[in-house]
Design a protein around this motif. Structure first.
Motif, PDB file in Angstrom:
ATOM      1  N   UNK A  89       0.400  -5.414  -4.889  1.00 51.61           N
ATOM      2  CA  UNK A  89       0.781  -5.273  -3.480  1.00 51.61           C
ATOM      3  C   UNK A  89       1.204  -3.847  -3.136  1.00 51.61           C
ATOM      4  N   UNK A  90       2.035  -3.237  -3.970  1.00 55.21           N
ATOM      5  CA  UNK A  90       2.617  -1.940  -3.611  1.00 55.21           C
ATOM      6  C   UNK A  90       1.650  -0.774  -3.805  1.00 55.21           C
ATOM      7  N   UNK A 124       5.336 -10.438 -11.196  1.00 55.12           N
ATOM      8  CA  UNK A 124       5.499  -8.992 -11.289  1.00 55.12           C
ATOM      9  C   UNK A 124       4.175  -8.261 -11.135  1.00 55.12           C
ATOM     10  N   UNK A 125       3.107  -8.818 -11.721  1.00 51.22           N
ATOM     11  CA  UNK A 125       1.778  -8.208 -11.604  1.00 51.22           C
ATOM     12  C   UNK A 125       1.276  -8.301 -10.165  1.00 51.22           C
ATOM     13  N   UNK A 181      -2.024  -7.299   0.324  1.00 53.86           N
ATOM     14  CA  UNK A 181      -1.345  -8.074  -0.707  1.00 53.86           C
ATOM     15  C   UNK A 181      -2.351  -8.678  -1.676  1.00 53.86           C
ATOM     16  N   UNK A 182      -1.853  -9.118  -2.820  1.00 54.97           N
ATOM     17  CA  UNK A 182      -2.701  -9.782  -3.809  1.00 54.97           C
ATOM     18  C   UNK A 182      -3.093 -11.172  -3.306  1.00 54.97           C
ATOM     19  N   UNK A 239       0.834  -1.211   0.000  1.00 54.97           N
ATOM     20  CA  UNK A 239       0.000   0.000   0.000  1.00 54.97           C
ATOM     21  C   UNK A 239       0.868   1.261   0.000  1.00 54.97           C
ATOM     22  N   UNK A 240       1.823   1.312  -0.895  1.00 54.90           N
ATOM     23  CA  UNK A 240       2.824   2.385  -0.904  1.00 54.90           C
ATOM     24  C   UNK A 240       2.539   3.483  -1.929  1.00 54.90           C
TER      25      UNK A 240
END
Length: 215
Positions: free
Chosen positions: A104-105, A98-99, A160-161, A78-79
């Protein structure tokens, strides 16, 4: 085409926190900083040589520039408000990983914009799609991957995913297999030559074939 490809990213606020993953020389980042303050933008790439070129660009002097792996991002969950990756996903050993990291970020409501050469066809994909390509292609999609596509999605929930994956397909910290490296280099050189010749071929057709007629 850069600005056209970035339109779906919806960079409407200069205070947004943006990560440019696989940013390389900073070509795409130059388009990002037209809309977002450079101090709020991070460029990440595995190649120190590419990043060195990004550091030389005056418009990117205030960007944070770091080495890193698209499949293992050095950012907290959550950035970021926006995740952008252009011309990079086709080189990832495990694109799904990567996806998953992109999801996540991002903050809840954040948007990911991934720009690549393949037009997604999976009917369950809840994403925004935008074709991009030189005007002289006249919308034609033949001769291989001659047009690109911006794929954009919004993160609906914090955290997160939910996607579960196994071990990484490739560990970049392990020693490089020289034979595999040589094979990839040769294939990459062939692909690069093809991607140069096809636009030239399409440009010549555009000059020869009358406007309004299909090419």
């Amino acid at each position: 085409m850069r600005d056209e490809a970035l339109e779906p990213a919806d960079l409407y606020d200069r205070r947004m926190r943006v990560v440019d993953v696989g940013g390389g020389t900073g070509f795409t980042t130059l388009g990002i900083v037209k809309h977002v303050d450079a101090k709020n933008v991070t460029i990440l790439d595995q190649s120190p040589h590419q990043l060195a070129k990004a550091k030389q660009k005056e418009a990117l002097k205030e960007c944070k520039i770091i080495e890193g792996d698209a499949e293992d991002l050095p950012f907290p969950t959550d950035y970021a408000d926006r995740y952008v990756s252009a011309g990079s996903i086709e080189y990832w050993p495990d694109p799904q990983r990567g996806i998953k990291e992109a999801y996540r970020v991002l903050k809840i409501g954040g948007k990911a914009c991934i720009i690549g050469p393949v037009y997604p066809t999976f009917w369950l994909s809840h994403v925004q799609l935008k074709k991009i390509g030189p005007k002289w292609y006249r919308g034609v999609r033949r001769h291989g991957l001659i047009m690109g596509c911006s794929v954009t999605g919004v993160k609906p929930l914090s955290g997160d995913s939910p996607l579960q994956l196994g071990p990484k397909a490739e560990d970049v910290e392990k020693p490089v297999n020289r034979f595999v490296f040589l094979l990839r280099f040769i294939l990459g050189a062939i692909a690069a030559t093809y991607f140069v010749l096809v636009p030239v071929y399409m440009w010549l057709k555009d000059q020869i074939v009358p406007k309004g007629m299909p090419i």
